[in-house]
Design an enzyme around this catalytic site. Structure first.
Site, PDB file in Angstrom:
ATOM      1  N   HIS A 196      41.303   6.496 -50.195  1.00  0.00           N
ATOM      2  CA  HIS A 196      41.926   7.631 -50.784  1.00  0.00           C
ATOM      3  C   HIS A 196      42.488   8.127 -50.413  1.00  0.00           C
ATOM      4  O   HIS A 196      42.864   8.687 -48.971  1.00  0.00           O
ATOM      5  CB  HIS A 196      40.923   8.806 -51.453  1.00  0.00           C
ATOM      6  CG  HIS A 196      40.616   8.727 -52.926  1.00  0.00           C
ATOM      7  ND1 HIS A 196      39.191   8.845 -53.324  1.00  0.00           N
ATOM      8  CD2 HIS A 196      39.971   7.151 -52.798  1.00  0.00           C
ATOM      9  CE1 HIS A 196      38.322   8.195 -54.549  1.00  0.00           C
ATOM     10  NE2 HIS A 196      38.892   6.651 -53.864  1.00  0.00           N
ATOM     11  N   GLU A 246      43.842  11.557 -49.662  1.00  0.00           N
ATOM     12  CA  GLU A 246      43.641  12.650 -48.913  1.00  0.00           C
ATOM     13  C   GLU A 246      42.614  11.729 -47.218  1.00  0.00           C
ATOM     14  O   GLU A 246      43.265  13.074 -46.229  1.00  0.00           O
ATOM     15  CB  GLU A 246      42.026  13.734 -49.940  1.00  0.00           C
ATOM     16  CG  GLU A 246      42.924  13.901 -51.187  1.00  0.00           C
ATOM     17  CD  GLU A 246      42.900  13.162 -52.077  1.00  0.00           C
ATOM     18  OE1 GLU A 246      42.728  13.463 -53.173  1.00  0.00           O
ATOM     19  OE2 GLU A 246      42.780  11.549 -52.193  1.00  0.00           O
TER      20      GLU A 246
END
Length: 179
Positions: free
Chosen positions: A76, A78
């Protein structure tokens, strides 16, 4: 939602979220493109990331278009932004995070552990709002942020790039044209 005030004035929040949107155009995922920007309290970009496969893992069309092959491999945005900060020796404690989707519980745990100051995100993509389990996952993420005392809020779409504008930007990037 936490009652704390946010570090930047709204025009800076919009500016950084637009940059996170531009970061999302680097993702090769055909269904979901997510970008993340980590910014210091004095408005310096510390790190960035987008969703994609780990370095050295081939992102073939077969893998990208088959969820059973794609999901176990995707990192992901992040997490990629945190990893990029670590690779560069950048401290992101007390930073402000801008992400183009609300974070999943796994990414939220990592963001909480890095002791970020606040999180700003766009609303959940329309095509995910009805997917089973997404609302429950977001409640877990927001509960963790609240319990950790990390303020979070949605940046309204009206000030951001549309999906079509981002697709046009990506198409120009692929053609090698200057923006």
């Amino acid at each position: 939602m936490s009652e704390k005030t946010f570090t930047f004035k709204e025009d800076w929040n919009i500016f950084f979220m637009q940059k996170a949107q531009l970061m999302s155009t680097r993702s090769k995922d055909p269904s979901t493109k997510v970008g993340c920007l980590i910014v210091s309290p004095d408005r310096v970009i510390l790190s960035a990331g987008y969703n994609g496969f780990p370095r050295g893992i081939k992102d073939t069309p077969e893998r990208l278009n088959d969820r059973d092959l794609k999901y176990p491999r995707v990192v992901h945005s992040e997490t990629n932004a945190i990893i990029n900060a670590v690779r560069n020796g950048t401290i992101i404690r007390d930073a402000i995070v801008f992400v183009t989707q609300p974070p999943c519980p796994e990414c939220t745990k990592m963001l909480v552990n890095t002791e970020i100051r606040e999180l700003l995100h766009m609303d959940l993509d329309e095509n995910k709002k009805d997917l089973p389990g997404w609302r429950e996952k977001l409640h877990i993420s927001f509960d963790m942020l609240d319990e950790a005392g990390i303020p979070h809020k949605i940046i309204p779409n009206e000030f951001l790039f549309t999906q079509q504008e981002l697709a046009n930007i990506r198409a120009r990037q692929l053609k090698g044209l200057e923006l």
